[in-house]
Motif scaffolding. Structure first.
Motif, short mmCIF file in Angstrom:
data_model
loop_
_atom_site.label_atom_id
_atom_site.label_comp_id
_atom_site.label_asym_id
_atom_site.label_seq_id
_atom_site.Cartn_x
_atom_site.Cartn_y
_atom_site.Cartn_z
N PRO A 1 -28.43 10.85 -10.13
CA PRO A 1 -27.01 11.09 -9.85
C PRO A 1 -26.75 12.53 -9.47
N GLN A 2 -25.92 12.70 -8.47
CA GLN A 2 -25.53 14.02 -8.04
C GLN A 2 -24.01 14.06 -7.91
N GLN A 3 -23.45 15.19 -8.29
CA GLN A 3 -22.00 15.30 -8.18
C GLN A 3 -21.62 16.74 -7.92
N GLN A 4 -20.46 16.90 -7.33
CA GLN A 4 -19.92 18.23 -7.05
C GLN A 4 -18.48 18.26 -7.55
N ILE A 5 -18.16 19.27 -8.31
CA ILE A 5 -16.82 19.38 -8.92
C ILE A 5 -16.02 20.39 -8.12
N THR A 6 -14.86 19.97 -7.67
CA THR A 6 -13.95 20.84 -6.94
C THR A 6 -12.68 21.00 -7.74
N THR A 7 -12.33 22.20 -8.06
CA THR A 7 -11.14 22.44 -8.85
C THR A 7 -9.98 22.76 -7.94
N GLY A 8 -8.80 22.54 -8.43
CA GLY A 8 -7.59 22.81 -7.66
C GLY A 8 -6.68 21.60 -7.70
N GLN A 9 -5.59 21.69 -6.96
CA GLN A 9 -4.60 20.63 -6.95
C GLN A 9 -5.02 19.55 -5.98
N MET A 10 -4.88 18.33 -6.42
CA MET A 10 -5.28 17.19 -5.61
C MET A 10 -4.24 16.95 -4.52
N HIS A 11 -4.69 16.62 -3.36
CA HIS A 11 -3.77 16.34 -2.24
C HIS A 11 -3.21 14.93 -2.40
N ARG A 12 -1.88 14.83 -2.49
CA ARG A 12 -1.25 13.54 -2.75
C ARG A 12 -0.40 13.08 -1.58
N GLY A 13 -0.65 13.66 -0.45
CA GLY A 13 0.19 13.33 0.69
C GLY A 13 0.06 11.88 1.12
N HIS A 14 -1.12 11.28 0.91
CA HIS A 14 -1.32 9.90 1.35
C HIS A 14 -0.98 8.89 0.27
N MET A 15 -0.54 9.32 -0.89
CA MET A 15 -0.18 8.40 -1.96
C MET A 15 1.28 8.01 -1.82
N PRO A 16 1.60 6.74 -2.04
CA PRO A 16 3.01 6.31 -1.92
C PRO A 16 3.85 6.94 -3.02
N PRO A 17 5.06 7.32 -2.72
CA PRO A 17 5.91 7.94 -3.76
C PRO A 17 6.37 6.90 -4.78
N LEU A 18 6.84 7.40 -5.92
CA LEU A 18 7.36 6.51 -6.97
C LEU A 18 8.70 5.93 -6.54
N SER A 19 8.87 4.64 -6.85
CA SER A 19 10.14 4.00 -6.55
C SER A 19 11.20 4.45 -7.56
N LEU A 20 12.44 4.07 -7.29
CA LEU A 20 13.52 4.44 -8.22
C LEU A 20 13.31 3.82 -9.60
N ALA A 21 12.85 2.57 -9.59
CA ALA A 21 12.61 1.92 -10.88
C ALA A 21 11.49 2.61 -11.64
N GLN A 22 10.43 3.04 -10.92
CA GLN A 22 9.35 3.75 -11.58
C GLN A 22 9.81 5.11 -12.09
N GLN A 23 10.66 5.76 -11.31
CA GLN A 23 11.18 7.04 -11.78
C GLN A 23 12.03 6.87 -13.05
N ALA A 24 12.83 5.79 -13.09
CA ALA A 24 13.61 5.52 -14.29
C ALA A 24 12.70 5.25 -15.48
N LEU A 25 11.60 4.54 -15.23
CA LEU A 25 10.65 4.27 -16.32
C LEU A 25 10.01 5.57 -16.79
N MET A 26 9.70 6.46 -15.87
CA MET A 26 9.14 7.74 -16.27
C MET A 26 10.10 8.51 -17.17
N GLY A 27 11.40 8.46 -16.83
CA GLY A 27 12.39 9.12 -17.69
C GLY A 27 12.43 8.50 -19.07
N THR A 28 12.36 7.17 -19.12
CA THR A 28 12.34 6.50 -20.41
C THR A 28 11.10 6.88 -21.21
N ILE A 29 9.95 6.92 -20.55
CA ILE A 29 8.71 7.27 -21.25
C ILE A 29 8.78 8.71 -21.75
N ASN A 30 9.31 9.59 -20.95
CA ASN A 30 9.40 10.99 -21.38
C ASN A 30 10.29 11.15 -22.61
#
Length: 1789
Positions: free
Chosen positions: A77-106
């Motif tokens: 096995p070989q691996q390379q670790i890259t530190t820094g902020q992950m690029h999330r541009g291609h990830m779908p944003p959270l829906s309104l319902a998911q955002q409300a759930l996040m508020g409830t969880i917080n």
């Protein structure tokens, strides 16, 4: 054969799916994409280490020979670790319902972290004693804490299982609101659990478990919840296995926590079996996946192949969810909510299996493969069924109690069938066979149990019961044979019925113990579930508090939660006590009582929670609160049923239970005394000396009252009520014992504490003897010796109770003061007084000073008696000290007397002061113990006055040497004493009547004024040296004179009520004289205007005269006010008559009008004079007859005035009459609308709206034709105008009748549509009234006159409203358009109302700014409903909005104009109010028109515009409220609490109605002269109908009063600032409705009296009855605004009124029916009277007489036929009565 070793079932299933389907060609892409969509949507996480190698199985291909496999190894096995902020541009944003759930969880995470921090240390409790009460308190707290923690852990595990189930599918399909609700449930219960754990850890003893271990287990559970919250975050990206692992950790931690506190599930075998069954489901699912794989391999269609893969994958995933859910809820499987979650997981598995089978059948037609799939699916279903059946078996608590359940239930059911089959002998015999078999089974079971019974006594009881049942069965079989042999013989059927009833009784007796055990066990379960549900609801309410934006609903919910929280401990203690002692009847009764007491506060909390749900902005919290409220309502329903049945089964146990409870209390008090003597008695948490002393004082009266009730019931031999009284006595004694212990524990002196406990123990001992003697008295009722012992024991208990109260701190100080006064008074008993040590002047000064101090101390005693015990102690000590000083000064003054007689007189006065002082202290002591005691305050005030008077007498005697000084001093002291009376004006101080008081005050006021002038004059002339005081004296005298003048003005206004009518006579005479004065001022109006006004005042005088005729018989006190009204009305009539006479043409008509009005004036003078004379001599029958004759004369002269007015304008008069009729129709429609809104408008028979549609349309068209004639009549002759007016009035009457029938045919299930239809015809009637008025004004005018333009405008409105009615009739059955049509009609109505609002007409009456503010609230509610209707688009919402908007806007416009034109409102404020009222209305019209647009074009942009328009309306409402506040001015004072006024008015209304009803009971119809063939007595019908109305309305008002008190007690109404307007509006509505009901019923009774005596017309009786119906409807609506439908008050209202009126409808409908019956009777009487009159007048027309006689003959014949039918019905009922069992007939008789 392949074996699988399972470590984790969920992991196994996923590996099985992958290994199976990866071997299928073409399946890699589908399966991996499916898994990725299931597990990696929105995944954000860290890199993971692990193996990508997956287990697999090598198999040969389905086609061809064996394949070749290459074996090898993977590179390192070989691996390379890259530190820094992950690029999330291609990830779908959270829906309104998911955002409300996040508020409830917080927010939940914050709550969990706070709970984790709180669990750092246990609670610190104050030191507790070791006495029995302390130990019981500790044990109760431990039980309560364990119950609460258990229920909270149940909710946590159920919420966790819910999270597991809800997050199982595709994230795009997840219900995030439900997930948030589950998470909120977990966090809120965890927060509350941490508090309970801290308390329980502090209370737990070493042998039960370590508190630290408990805290550690709780912290572990908190950490597991925290892990779960992190795992379910939408953006966490955690794999599914992490969620399942966290859920399993919660289940394990929950089990550990329950075991640490000794509440773990004891049946571990059950849990093991459940887990094995869950694994069996998993294994069966794995096999189904394998079979589905085989189908997928042979599927040719790729799409169908993918569907099989998807379905199989879903099946495996749902099964893994089931296994995980089983792990979570296993420790708390006893909870119904946990069982529900497991069942829900099973349903998901069942649906997924069905989907898999369906997909396989669609993908392939291979018979063998499909057969294997079906078999595997059946195996999964069977395993799942075994699991769920295992859970259901646990839910039903295993085997049923006893062996008799099924047989007993069969016997009860079959006997009911026999009872209902009377008349069908064949069916009865068939049921008897079934009954015989069931009883045979029961007898055999009982004999078998008797043989196996070890206890000989129990065996004998079973055999005896079996024999009794066998004998009853034999009798039933014989009776069945007789019925079979003689099927037509009713006696044989009756014997079979009686035998079946006897068998039923024997069955109950035989299986009583088994049934009772089952019912008590059911009650225990129901109580546990209800307490758990209440705990959950309280936690949900606390969690929702932060997001509840409605302060009023939040406060109401908090209040109801507090009430339930106070009852939960009693319910838990009762449940645990019954479980620990299953054979203890006392424990069972305690549980039953606790359950019954829990129902009402629980129901109120459900109502409050449901009301608060819409006001909670947090959706998750709102959903949690709603679910908890729904669950609690279900549990309460079960608890109510279980408690009722258990109470019936356990029988009357109250007396024995009460006796046992009192003995226990005695033992606890004795134990507390021992602890007191050892110095070990400690107060319980929450106890204080002040609180416990107050509880003891208030409870002592309750104990005495309940004991008095116990004595009464025992003496009467009533066992049931004696048991209830014994139970109430025991409960009151428990409170007394707790209060006594608290007082003792908080008392520093041990002897005082021991004395308190001894006295309380004596009370308990005597009470136990009293209850025992009461029980003995029931055994031997009527025994004189037993009654004597009861009285003696009761006397001893009362003495002990007084001693107990006397041990209180404040009471002891009062006793010390009494003893001090007694000791000091002994100085007055000596023969010779001590020698004087002061001069006369010094002694006199000292006496005056000490007298003032003593008088002031007496006032302090009075004041402190209403305060705390410490205040009373200080005041009584000060009073005794001042008394000692005053007594010494009095003795000193007695030594200066010149003679022995004077000395004796002074000593006697001192003795009187000593006695008065002692009485004052005793009265203060009594009031402090029970502030609510009847007449206690009056007695205290009288005692204080006696002290003052006694002091005055002594000072007068001792200061005779200083003329004038003693009088001034006496006067000052008397004023000081009586000044307090003005602070309590409701307390009586004399026996004088109201009018005697007025006369006395008037006379004394004159004397007072003269006396003050004399004081001022004599002070100036008698003391020259004191001239500097003259100005002050003059100023004081002037102020006094002004005060006397003010009171004289007030008294003169009230003098008219006392028979003083001289001023009224002068006023009438002056008005008559002004008519003869020269030329009147230039008239501003026309003859028609003056004619209309004169008709109004003339009819008012006639009505008042009729009222005076009635009141002369029933209530002479009201004649003064009526005479004053006649005077005012005549003055107005004379003024208008002078102008009418001047404008009348020809002049002869004007002269006739003047003459008739003056003649009426003479009649009014005589009437007023006779009214005054009758008030002076109410019993003078001659004066009474004269008044009646005068009233009749006035009525006749009024008719002459009306005739004179009609002579000039016949058509105009017809218009006036028609307008009056239409006004009555509008009022009747308003009443109908109120009944429809209350849901009580029902059809009399089975009919539909279609039966009335054509008739409505035809009548409406006829009305249009009449309208045309009416408009044309304005320019034609008076004859044609009269005909048109009469025809239009007749047609509108017909139209309203058919519309009301059509609305009633729609049924009360749709009240809003009924209201829409009735509103439509009301608009037509209102437009017609305005058109008639415009026609009357325009009659005879030129074409260009302004009144003609008003006529055209009114005609246009009339056509518009008729058209609207036609559209409404056509659309009312079209559910798709009737809401739109209703809204269009409402918009048109509002526009018409706005036109009236903008007119320059001044309103006839004014209203207050507060009423104006109340009306604006309706605009706010209507605006919210309009926006909601626009968003929902539902026609039902639109209809409700239309109805509400119509009333809200109309009320606002009316009150706005009335408030704006108040005489105290400034011009600028008036203009602002009118402007903002216009803006508000136009804004609301815009809003409604936009709602119409949204309904037609429901786009998002249009819906967004609704909020903008609603804000515009809200802004206008705010401006209106600010303007109304400006109307109040700076000196406006808020009125008193309206809820108190409401209750007072309700009770007063009920009293007045009952008084009127009692008078009706005394009435008999007047004697009639004999006439041929005249036997039908309508007066009897009138009296009976009036009595029924009085009875129904009295019951209704009393029930409304009970509802009022209940609402105040539960906090729904009160003086809370946040909802003061709402409460005021409701209370004022209730007040006005109660007043109207009382007034209308009183008028009805008086009209009925006058009618049957021949003094009043039937028309007045009809009008009174209609007014009763209308006012009852208003009271019904007012009561339903805030009423609790499950409360005791509402149940009493429904049951009582349904019984009174013999009608299952509502109370309002009952009164309406009674009123309708009276109206019909009176109308029939009036009709017959008219016909009788015609017979007398037209005696010459023989043909007419013959026709009338024939009609009367037919009427009498029909009446006799009706009477025969009634007798026939009575005979049928008597025959049916014979079929009842003999026992029932005896009981009934």
């Amino acid at each position: 054969m392949r074996s699988v070793v399972t470590v984790d079932i969920a992991e196994l299933l996923q590996q099985e799916i992958i290994s199976q389907f990866f071997a299928v060609p073409g399946c890699w892409k589908a399966s991996t994409s499916l898994l990725r969509s299931k597990q990696q949507f929105n995944r954000v996480g860290r890199v993971e280490h692990g193996s990508v190698a997956l287990p697999g199985i090598m198999r040969s291909g389905s086609i061809g020979g064996p394949d070749t496999f290459n074996m090898g190894t993977m590179p390192a096995p070989q691996q390379q670790i890259t530190t820094g902020q992950m690029h999330r541009g291609h990830m779908p944003p959270l829906s309104l319902a998911q955002q409300a759930l996040m508020g409830t969880i917080n927010s939940s995470m914050q709550a969990v972290q706070q709970a984790q921090a709180d669990l750092g240390e246990v609670d610190n409790l104050p030191p507790l004693g070791q006495d029995r009460a302390s130990r019981v308190w500790v044990q109760n707290k431990v039980d309560e804490s364990k119950h609460e923690i258990h229920s909270q852990v149940d909710a946590i595990t159920a919420g966790t299982a819910s999270v597991v189930n809800l997050t199982a599918g595709d994230p795009t399909d997840t219900d995030y609101t439900a997930v948030g609700c589950a998470i909120t449930t977990i966090s809120s219960n965890l927060t509350e659990m941490s508090k309970g754990v801290k308390l329980l850890a502090a209370l737990m003893e070493d042998e039960v478990g370590s508190g630290q271990n408990l805290m550690s287990a709780a912290r572990t559970l908190t950490g597991a919840v925290s892990d779960l919250l992190r795992a379910v975050e939408p953006a966490s990206g955690e794999p599914r296995q992490t969620v399942l692992t966290a859920a399993g950790s919660i289940g394990q931690a929950s089990g550990d926590l329950l075991r640490q506190m000794g509440e773990g599930e004891t049946d571990e075998r059950f849990q093991d079996i459940m887990m094995n069954l869950a694994k069996a489901v998993a294994n069966a699912a794995a096999m189904l996946v394998l079979k589905a794989k085989n189908v997928a391999q042979v599927a040719e269609d790729t799409v169908l192949q993918n569907r099989v893969i998807t379905a199989a994958t879903q099946c495996a995933l749902s099964t893994s969810q089931l296994v995980a859910c089983t792990k979570v809820v296993s420790p708390t499987i006893s909870s119904p909510v946990c069982q529900e979650q497991l069942v829900e997981a099973g349903r998901l598995v069942e649906r997924s299996v069905e989907g898999c089978v369906k997909a396989c059948h669609a993908a392939s037609e291979e018979t063998e493969l499909l057969r294997q799939v079906n078999g595997a699916a059946g195996a999964v279903s069977q395993a799942l069924s075994d699991l769920l059946q295992h859970v259901r078996h646990y839910a039903s608590c295993g085997e049923p109690i006893g062996r008799y359940d099924q047989a007993t239930d069969t016997i009860m059911t079959v006997t009911e069938s026999i009872f209902t089959s009377m008349g069908d002998a064949g069916e009865m015999v068939r049921q008897a066979r079934v009954l015989a078999q069931a009883t045979s089974d029961l007898v055999n079971a009982m004999r078998s149990d008797a043989e196996a019974e070890v206890d000989v006594d129990n065996s004998k009881k079973l055999l005896a019961a079996a024999k009794l049942l066998a004998d009853a069965t034999a009798r039933m079989v014989e009776a069945a044979k007789g019925a079979a042999a003689h099927p037509e013989n009713e006696d044989q059927q009756q014997r079979l019925r009686e035998a079946a009833e006897g068998l039923r009784v024997a069955t109950n007796a035989a299986a009583q113990n088994a049934i009772k055990k089952k019912l008590v066990n059911r009650l225990e379960i129901a109580a546990k579930q209800a307490a758990a549900a209440a705990t959950q609801t309280i936690a949900a309410a606390q969690n929702a508090a932060a997001s509840n934006k409605n302060t009023a609903s939040h406060q109401q919910l908090v209040h109801s939660c507090k009430a339930v929280a106070d009852h939960i401990p009693q319910l838990v203690q009762g449940m645990r006590s019954s479980q620990a002692q299953p054979e203890d009847l006392s424990a069972q009764l305690t549980l039953i009582i606790a359950s019954q007491s829990f129902l009402q506060p629980g129901s109120k909390m459900v109502t409050s929670a449901k009301s608060a749900v819409p006001t909670v902005t947090d959706q998750a919290a709102a959903m949690q609160l709603g679910q908890c409220a729904k669950n609690l309502a279900t549990c309460l329903a079960e608890l109510r049923t279980a408690a009722q049945k258990a109470h019936e089964a356990c029988g009357p146990l109250e007396i024995d239970s009460a006796l046992s409870a009192v003995q226990t209390l005695k033992n606890e008090l004795q134990d507390a005394k021992m602890a007191t003597l050892d110095g070990q008695l400690k107060p319980l948490p929450g106890d204080s000396l002040e609180k416990c002393a107050q509880d003891l004082g208030s409870t002592s009266k309750a104990v005495g009252s309940s004991m008095a009730q116990l004595l009464t019931c025992a003496a009467q031999g009533n066992e049931h009520y004696t048991g209830v009284a014994a139970r109430e006595t025991a409960q009151a004694l428990r409170t007394l014992a707790q209060a006594a212990r608290g007082v003792a524990a908080c008392t520093v002196e041990r002897q005082s504490a021991a004395a308190m406990l001894d006295s309380a123990s004596h009370v308990m001992e005597g009470s136990a003897m009293l209850i025992h003697e009461a029980h003995q008295a029931l055994v031997s009722p009527g025994d004189a010796e037993s009654q004597q012992r009861l009285a003696q024991v009761a006397k001893a208990v009362s003495h002990s109770l007084n001693n107990c109260v006397n041990c209180l701190p404040g009471q002891k100080d009062v006793d010390m003061a009494l003893r001090s006064i007694g000791e000091a008074s002994k100085k007055l008993l000596v023969e010779n007084l001590p020698p004087c040590s002061k001069s006369f002047q010094e002694a006199q000064t000292e006496l005056n000073h000490t007298a003032a101090e003593l008088n002031h101390s007496a006032g302090e005693v009075v004041h402190s008696s209403r305060g705390t015990s410490s205040q009373l102690a200080v005041a009584s000590g000060k009073f005794s000290q001042d008394f000692d000083e005053f007594l010494d000064a009095g003795i000193e003054m007695a030594g200066h007397t010149q003679s022995k007689d004077d000395q004796i007189q002074v000593i006697g006065n001192l003795k009187n002061i000593s006695m008065a002082s002692s009485k004052l202290l005793l009265a203060a002591k009594s009031l402090s113990v029970d502030p609510g005691a009847a007449n206690a305050k009056n007695l205290l005030a009288a005692a204080a006055r006696a002290v003052t008077e006694s002091i005055n007498q002594l000072i007068t005697l001792c200061t005779q040497q200083a003329p004038g000084q003693k009088e001034c001093d006496n006067a000052l002291r008397e004023l000081e004493a009586v000044r307090g009376m003005l602070d309590n004006p409701n307390e009586p101080v004399s026996d004088l009547s109201y009018f005697d008081c007025i006369e006395s005050v008037m006379e004394n006021s004159k004397v007072l004024g003269e006396s003050m002038a004399g004081i001022s004059q004599h002070c100036k002339t008698g003391d020259v040296p004191a001239s500097h005081t003259h100005d002050a004296i003059a100023e004081a005298a002037q102020l006094m004179k002004e005060a006397v003048d003010d009171i004289m003005v007030t008294l003169n206004e009230a003098a008219s009520e006392g028979g003083m009518v001289g001023g009224m006579v002068e006023s009438i005479a002056e008005a008559m004289g002004r008519m003869d004065e020269g030329t009147p001022p230039e008239p501003d109006g026309t003859f028609v205007d003056y004619q209309t006004t004169m008709v109004k005042f003339s009819k008012a005088i006639a009505i008042t005269a009729q009222e005076m005729m009635t009141k002369s018989v029933t209530c002479q006190e009201e004649l003064g006010g009526l005479a004053s009204q006649v005077t005012v009305d005549y003055s107005q009539l004379a003024q208008q008559g002078r102008l009418a006479a001047a404008t009348a043409e020809p002049e002869e008509v004007g002269l006739q009008i003047k003459t008739r009005v003056q003649e009426l004036g003479h009649g009014c003078i005589y009437l007023v004079q006779k009214a005054g004379a009758l008030q002076m001599s109410p019993t003078d029958s001659f004066t009474k007859r004269e008044l009646i004759e005068c009233a009749r004369a006035v009525t006749e002269k009024v008719s002459m005035v009306l005739s004179a007015l009609q002579a000039g304008n016949k058509g105009t008069q017809a218009c006036i009459t028609a307008a009056s009729s239409v006004s009555g129709i509008i009022a009747d429609l308003d009443t109908t609308i109120m009944f429809a809104s209350a849901g009580t408008l029902n059809a009399e028979n089975e009919e539909s709206f279609a039966d009335h549609r054509e008739n409505i349309l035809k009548t409406a068209k006829a009305l249009v034709e009449d309208t045309k004639l009416l408009v044309a009549g304005a320019a034609s002759s008076q004859e044609k105008l009269a005909q048109a007016a009469q025809s239009s009035a007749k047609t509108i009457t017909q139209l309203t009748d058919v519309v009301k029938l059509g609305a009633a045919s729609m049924g009360s299930e749709d009240p809003e549509t009924q209201v829409v239809l009735i509103n439509a015809v009301r608009d037509v009637a209102k437009a017609l009234a305005e058109l008639i008025g415009a026609t009357k004004c325009a009659a005879g005018k030129a074409a260009d006159d302004p009144s003609m333009y008003q006529l055209k405008s009114a005609a246009k409105v009339m056509v518009t409203n008729v058209t609207s009615l036609l559209k409404t009739v056509k659309a009312v059955e079209d559910e798709a358009t009737r809401g739109t049509r209703a809204l269009e009609a409402t918009i048109e109505f509002i526009k018409q109302e706005l036109t009236v609002f903008q007119s320059k007409d001044t309103p006839e009456k004014c209203t207050t700014p507060e009423e104006f503010i109340r009306m604006t609230k309706g605009i706010t509610v209507a605006t919210a409903k309009a926006v909601a209707a626009g968003n929902s688009g539902q026609q039902e919402d639109v209809i409700a909005t239309a109805n509400l908007s119509r009333k809200a806007i109309s009320d606002m416009l009316v009150t706005c104009k009335q408030a704006a034109y108040h005489q105290e409102v400034a011009e600028d404020v008036r203009n602002k109010a009118l402007l903002y009222g216009l803006e508000c209305t136009t804004g609301y019209i815009d809003l409604l028109e936009h709602v119409l647009l949204v309904l037609q074009k429901p786009t998002a942009e249009h819906r967004q515009q609704l909020a903008v328009l609603s804000k515009k309306v809200a802004s206008s409402v705010t401006e209106l409220i600010q303007t109304a506040e400006a109307m109040k001015g700076s000196e406006w004072v808020d009125p008193e609490d309206p809820t108190v006024i409401a209750e007072t008015e309700l009770l007063g209304a009920a009293a007045s109605i009952e008084a009127a009803a009692k008078k009706l009971e005394q009435l008999k119809p007047r004697a009639k002269p004999k006439q041929a063939d005249e036997s039908l007595d309508f007066e009897e019908q009138i009296l009976e109908a009036a009595k029924s109305i009085a009875a129904a309305t009295s019951a209704l008002v009393k029930s409304a009063s009970a509802a009022q008190r209940e609402l105040v007690a539960q906090g729904k109404v009160g003086s809370i600032p946040a909802n003061a307007v709402d409460d005021g509006q409701w209370s004022q509505g209730l007040i006005s409705a109660a007043r109207m009901v009382a007034a209308a019923t009183s008028n009805l009774c008086e009209a009925a009296n006058a009618s049957v005596q021949g003094h009043a017309s039937e028309e007045k009786l009809i009008s009174s009855a209609k007014q009763v119906a209308a006012s009852t409807a208003q009271l019904l609506v007012a009561c339903k605004v805030k009423a609790d439908q499950d409360s005791e008050a509402m149940r009493r209202l429904q049951v009582r009124l349904a019984f009174l009126m013999l009608c299952p409808q509502s109370a309002g409908n009952a009164v309406k029916r009674a009123s309708d019956n009276l109206v019909k009777a009176a109308q029939k009487a009036a009709f017959d009277k008219a016909e009788d009159d015609s017979v007398v007048v037209k005696t010459k027309f023989v043909g007419g007489i013959a026709q009338i006689i024939a009609a009367q003959e037919e009427m009498l014949r029909k009446e006799r036929e009706l009477e025969e039918a009634r007798k026939k019905l009575a005979h049928i009922r008597q025959q049916q009565y014979k079929f009842l069992p003999s026992e029932l007939r005896e009981d009934h008789s």
